[in-house]
Enzyme design. Structure first.
Site, PDB file in Angstrom:
ATOM      1  N   LYS A   1     -25.081  44.644  56.159  1.00 59.92           N
ATOM      2  CA  LYS A   1     -24.571  43.273  56.285  1.00 59.92           C
ATOM      3  C   LYS A   1     -25.684  42.265  56.564  1.00 59.92           C
ATOM      4  CE  LYS A   1     -20.148  44.331  55.849  1.00 59.92           C
ATOM      5  NZ  LYS A   1     -19.320  43.828  54.750  1.00 59.92           N
TER       6      LYS A   1
ATOM      7  N   GLU B   1     -16.002  35.909  59.528  1.00 62.96           N
ATOM      8  CA  GLU B   1     -14.923  36.856  59.804  1.00 62.96           C
ATOM      9  C   GLU B   1     -15.556  38.230  59.927  1.00 62.96           C
ATOM     10  OE1 GLU B   1     -15.968  36.257  56.831  1.00 62.96           O
ATOM     11  OE2 GLU B   1     -16.047  38.274  55.989  1.00 62.96           O
TER      12      GLU B   1
ATOM     13  N   SER C   1     -24.277  52.886  53.953  1.00 66.72           N
ATOM     14  CA  SER C   1     -24.255  51.444  54.229  1.00 66.72           C
ATOM     15  C   SER C   1     -24.425  51.092  55.694  1.00 66.72           C
ATOM     16  CB  SER C   1     -22.964  50.835  53.689  1.00 66.72           C
ATOM     17  OG  SER C   1     -21.835  51.479  54.249  1.00 66.72           O
TER      18      SER C   1
HETATM   19  C1  LIG Z   1     -21.202  49.961  57.320  1.00 62.92           C
HETATM   20  C2  LIG Z   1     -20.267  49.236  56.426  1.00 62.92           C
HETATM   21  N1  LIG Z   1     -20.139  49.639  55.163  1.00 62.92           N
HETATM   22  C3  LIG Z   1     -19.312  49.019  54.307  1.00 62.92           C
HETATM   23  C4  LIG Z   1     -18.530  47.966  54.704  1.00 62.92           C
HETATM   24  C5  LIG Z   1     -17.592  47.362  53.700  1.00 62.92           C
HETATM   25  O1  LIG Z   1     -18.007  46.119  53.241  1.00 62.92           O
HETATM   26  P1  LIG Z   1     -18.574  45.942  51.778  1.00 62.92           P
HETATM   27  O2  LIG Z   1     -17.614  46.575  50.843  1.00 62.92           O
HETATM   28  O3  LIG Z   1     -18.671  44.475  51.614  1.00 62.92           O
HETATM   29  O4  LIG Z   1     -19.897  46.580  51.719  1.00 62.92           O
HETATM   30  C6  LIG Z   1     -18.632  47.486  56.017  1.00 62.92           C
HETATM   31  C7  LIG Z   1     -17.824  46.346  56.474  1.00 62.92           C
HETATM   32  O5  LIG Z   1     -17.661  46.063  57.613  1.00 62.92           O
HETATM   33  C8  LIG Z   1     -19.526  48.143  56.897  1.00 62.92           C
HETATM   34  O6  LIG Z   1     -19.656  47.752  58.161  1.00 62.92           O
END
Ligand SMILES: Cc1ncc(COP(=O)(O)O)c(C=O)c1O
Lengths: 276, 411
Positions: free
Chosen positions: B105, B127, B393
C-alpha cells in the site's frame, strides 16, 4: 408542454416560486409513503421529488441514509417505486414527479427499459446523483426518447468555466446543491445564495431549484425569493422518523405530521411574491 | 522516462497497456461516476496526475523516498522449501511484506502524498479495510506533517485492532463507520461524504486501483513498481520471465501493479478473489465469479448485487479483500480473458497462511495467503522447469488474532 414546464409556467403567472417536497419511496412502508405522496399536492406541493432507496447513498447524510434503509427493509424496488407513481397518477395528472436516486439500480433495471417504464408510469424527471455530465450518455438518450427531463445538479464547486458544460444537457429545471456537502447537514446563508444563483442564471433560462439544507418555512420562502423553487427533504424525513415507533413502524399520526409540515412550508412559499 | 512507470505509450498500438482512454474507460469499465460537487476536484486530480506522469523531477523525488524510506527495491525470494514441499514449479515471492509499514500500500501512498502536496492540499482522508492502507496513509501524513482522518468500518476496527492502534500512534484520527456491515464499502462511502464536505482543502488518498478516474490508472501506475522490479529481478535470477504470475485481488492494486508490466508478455496472469465461505454461498467477496457490472464508488465495474441493483455485503476472512467490487481494469481484463480469476475460500487461505509460516519462516498477510493458496493448487500441476511469481503483498502480523480465533487459540 411537459408537466414540469407547464407547472413552472403557471407559477410564473401566479408570480410565485415552487415548493418541492421530497419523500423516500417505501419509507417506512409502501402504504404510508403512498399516502404521503397522495396528500402532498393538497398540502401545497407544486412538484414532488421521490427518492429511490439505494444501499450506498454516497451524497446523503444520516437522515436520508436511514430513510433509504427503512425503504429497502419495506421492500422498495424501482418497480415498486414506479408503481407508486402510477397509482398517484390515477388521481393527479398535473403535479410533476421527479425521481431522485443513484445509478446502479437503474443500470441493473436497464436504462432504456427504466425510462420507458418510468414515462409510462407518469414520471416527469430524473435526477441521478452519481451521473455527472461526463457520463450522461448512459441515461440521457433514453430519457430524451421518452420525454423525461434529466435534471442536472450544479454545486458551489461548479465554476463558471464548467457551468455551460453542465447546463448544456439539462432540461426541466436546474438543481442547485446549495452547500458543498451531504444532505441534511449544513444550510447555505442567504448571502451565499444571492451570490450563487445569478451566476447560474447567466447560463440558463431553466428554472432553478435550491436544495440541500432548506429546513424551515423561512428558509424555503427565502430560497424562492432568490431562485424559482425550494426543495425540502431531510427536514420532512426527520419529522417522519420522529413519529415512528421503536421498530421503525408508522403510527396513526405519521402521514399528518409530514403533510402539516408541507402545508407550513407551502404557506411561507406562497407568501412570497416575485416579479412575474 | 521513469522505469517504475508503465506509461501507456510503452505498450505499442494494440497493447492492453494503453488503457484507460481519456474518459477513464477500460473498455466499458471505469469512468467517473461521482456527484457534481466532486467533479471539479476529480478533474483537478486528473490534471495534476497527467502533469507528474512523465515529470522527471517528480519521479526523482518519488524514487528517493521509495529507496530510502520505503526500502525499495523489495526482495525477490526463491521459496525453495515451499517449492520442494509442493513438488512442482519453482516459486518466487515478491516480498512487498518487507516494505516499510508491511505491505504494498505504501507504494501508492508515497506517490499520492507527493501529488497532494503539489496540489496544495492540506488535509488527507482515506478509507481502510485491513488497516494496511490506513497505516500507510497515516505514515506518509506523519512524514509530511499533514493531518489525516482514516475511515474504517466498525467490524474492521474490531478485527484489525493492532493496525487501529498503529494509526493512532502515527497521529491519525480513526473514525469507525457503523453503517452497513461496517466494512470497507461503508468506509469508502463515508470517506466520499467527507470529501464532498471538505473538498476545498482535502485530498482523498484512495487505497486501491478503483474509484473514479484517474484513481484506477494512477494507483496502478504507482504500484507498477512491483511488476517492473520483479521482471528485472527474475531476469537476473533466471534469465527469463515467469510462466505464471499470481496475486490476490481486493480492489486490485497489488495485482494490477504486478500484472501490468507483463500484459504484453507471454506470461499467464492469475488474480485470486476471496471466495469467503464459497462462491455458492452468500458469504463471499468474489465480485467477478458472482457479480455483474454496475456503478459504485465512482466506477463502472463488476459488483456483488441483487437483481434490483442493491449492493450486497461481501464476506472474507481477510478484511482487505472484504469488498463487493474491484477495480475497473480487472473487470476489463476478466472480460477480454487476458487475466484468469479464481476464488480461494477462507479455509484454504488459512491453511496457506500456516504453511508459509512453517516452511519459509514468513508470516503472510491473510490477503496474500489467498494468492499462496492458489499457488499450492497450481504448482504441483506444473513441471519443475516452470516458474511461478507470486506477490506477497503484505505481512501477517496484523492477522495473528484472526488466525488464532479461527484455529481455536486464545491469545
Ligand atoms: C496485504 C494486502 N494485500 C492485498 C490487499 C488488497 O488490496 P488490493 O487488491 O488493492 O491490493 C490489502 C488491502 O488491505 C492488503 O493489506
Amino acid at each position: 408542454m411537459s408537466r414540469i414546464a407547464a407547472r413552472f409556467a403557471s407559477l410564473k403567472k401566479e408570480g410565485r416560486g415552487a415548493l418541492i417536497p421530497f419523500l423516500e419511496a417505501f419509507d417506512p412502508d409502501l402504504e404510508t409513503s403512498q399516502a404521503i405522496l397522495a396528500g402532498m399536492p393538497a398540502a401545497g406541493a407544486d412538484l414532488i421529488e421521490i427518492g429511490m432507496p439505494f444501499t450506498d447513498p454516497m451524497a446523503d447524510g444520516p437522515i436520508i441514509q436511514l430513510a433509504g434503509q427503512r425503504g429497502l427493509k419495506a421492500g422498495a424496488t424501482l418497480k415498486g417505486t414506479l408503481a407508486m407513481v402510477r397509482r398517484f397518477r390515477e388521481a393527479d395528472d398535473r403535479t410533476p414527479i421527479v425521481l431522485m436516486g443513484y445509478l446502479n439500480p437503474i443500470v441493473a433495471y436497464g436504462p432504456e427499459a427504466f425510462c420507458q417504464d418510468a414515462a409510462a408510469a407518469g414520471v416527469d424527471g430524473l435526477i441521478a446523483v452519481d451521473l455527472p455530465p461526463e457520463e450522461a450518455d448512459l441515461l440521457a438518450p433514453h430519457a430524451a426518447a421518452q420525454g423525461i427531463d434529466i435534471i442536472r445538479l450544479v454545486a458551489p464547486t461548479t465554476d463558471e468555466s464548467r457551468l455551460p458544460y453542465v447546463l448544456e444537457g439539462s432540461s426541466g429545471f436546474v438543481y442547485y446543491v446549495s452547500i458543498a456537502g451531504i444532505t441534511g447537514t449544513r444550510t447555505a446563508s442567504s448571502a451565499d445564495l444571492s451570490a450563487a444563483i445569478p451566476r447560474v442564471r447567466k447560463f440558463t433560462d431553466l428554472p432553478i431549484a435550491i436544495g440541500f439544507g432548506i429546513r424551515t418555512p423561512e428558509q424555503a420562502a427565502n430560497a424562492t425569493e432568490i431562485a424559482d423553487a425550494a426543495i425540502v427533504a431531510s427536514a420532512l424525513i426527520d419529522t417522519l422518523a420522529r413519529t415512528l415507533d421503536e421498530d421503525g413502524r408508522a403510527l396513526p399520526g405519521t402521514v399528518d405530521a409530514v403533510l402539516d409540515q408541507v402545508r407550513a412550508l407551502a404557506e411561507a412559499v406562497r407568501g412570497v411574491r416575485v416579479a412575474a | 522516462m521513469n522505469q517504475h512507470f508503465s506509461s501507456g505509450i510503452a505498450g505499442g498500438q494494440n497493447s492492453l497497456r494503453n488503457y484507460p482512454d481519456d474518459r477513464g474507460r477500460f473498455g466499458q469499465f471505469g469512468g467517473r461516476f461521482v456527484a457534481e460537487t466532486l467533479m471539479p476536484v476529480i478533474r483537478e486530480v486528473e490534471r495534476a496526475y497527467l502533469e507528474i506522469k512523465d515529470d522527471a523531477e517528480f519521479h526523482a523525488e518519488l524514487d528517493g523516498y521509495l529507496k530510502n524510506y520505503v526500502g525499495r527495491p523489495s526482495a525477490l525470494w526463491y521459496a525453495e522449501r515451499l517449492t520442494e514441499h509442493l513438488g512442482g514449479a519453482k516459486i518466487y515471492l515478491k516480498r512487498e511484506d518487507l516494505n516499510h509499514t508491511g505491505a504494498h500500500k505504501i507504494n501508492s501512498c508515497m506517490g499520492q502524498i507527493l501529488l497532494a502536496r503539489r496540489m496544495g492540499k492540506t488535509r488527507i482522508i482515506a478509507e481502510t479495510g485491513a488497516g494496511q492502507h490506513g497505516v500507510a496513509t497515516a505514515t506518509v501524513c506523519a512524514l509530511f506533517g499533514l493531518p489525516c482522518v482514516i475511515y474504517m468500518g466498525a467490524t474492521d476496527v474490531e478485527r484489525q485492532k493492532p493496525n487501529v492502534f498503529r494509526m493512532k500512534l502515527l497521529g491519525a484520527e480513526v473514525r469507525p463507520v457503523e453503517a452497513g456491515a461496517g466494512t470497507l464499502k461503508d468506509a469508502m462511502n463515508e470517506a466520499l461524504r467527507d470529501w464532498v464536505t471538505n473538498v476545498h482543502d482535502t485530498y482523498y488518498l484512495i487505497g486501491t486501483a478503483a474509484g473514479p478516474h484517474p484513481f484506477p490508472a494512477m494507483v496502478r501506475d504507482f504500484q507498477c513498481v512491483i511488476g517492473n522490479e520483479a521482471k528485472a529481478q527474475l531476469m537476473e535470477a533466471e534469465g527469463r520471465l515467469p510462466d505464471v504470475a499470481i496475486a490476490c485481488v481486493g480492489g486490485g492494486s497489488n495485482a494490477i501493479g504486478l500484472f501490468h508490466p507483463f500484459l504484453d508478455e507471454a506470461v499467464k496472469l492469475i488474480g485470486v478473489e476471496a471466495g469467503g465461505h464459497g462462491i455458492d454461498t452468500d458469504k463471499t467477496a468474489a465480485s467477478l465469479a458472482r457479480g455483474k457490472p454496475g456503478v459504485l464508488h465512482g466506477n463502472l465495474t463488476y459488483l456483488l448485487q441483487n437483481d434490483d441493483g442493491q449492493i450486497q455485503e461481501a464476506h472474507s476472512i481477510s478484511a482487505g479483500l472484504d469488498y463487493p467490487g474491484l477495480g475497473p481494469e480487472h473487470s476489463f481484463l476478466f472480460e477480454n480473458g487476458r487475466v484468469e480469476y479464481v476464488p480461494i475460500n477462507d479455509d484454504e487461505a488459512l491453511e496457506a497462511f500456516q504453511l508459509l509460516c512453517r516452511v519459509e519462516g514468513i508470516i503472510p498477510a491473510l490477503e496474500s495467503a489467498h494468492a499462496l493458496a492458489h499457488v499450492t493448487k497450481l504448482a504441483p500441476t506444473l513441471g519443475r522447469d516452470q516458474i511461478i511469481l507470486v506477490n506477497l503483498s503484505g505481512r501477517g502480523d496484523k492477522d495473528i488474532f484472526t488466525v488464532a480465533a479461527h484455529t481455536g487459540v486464545t491469545l
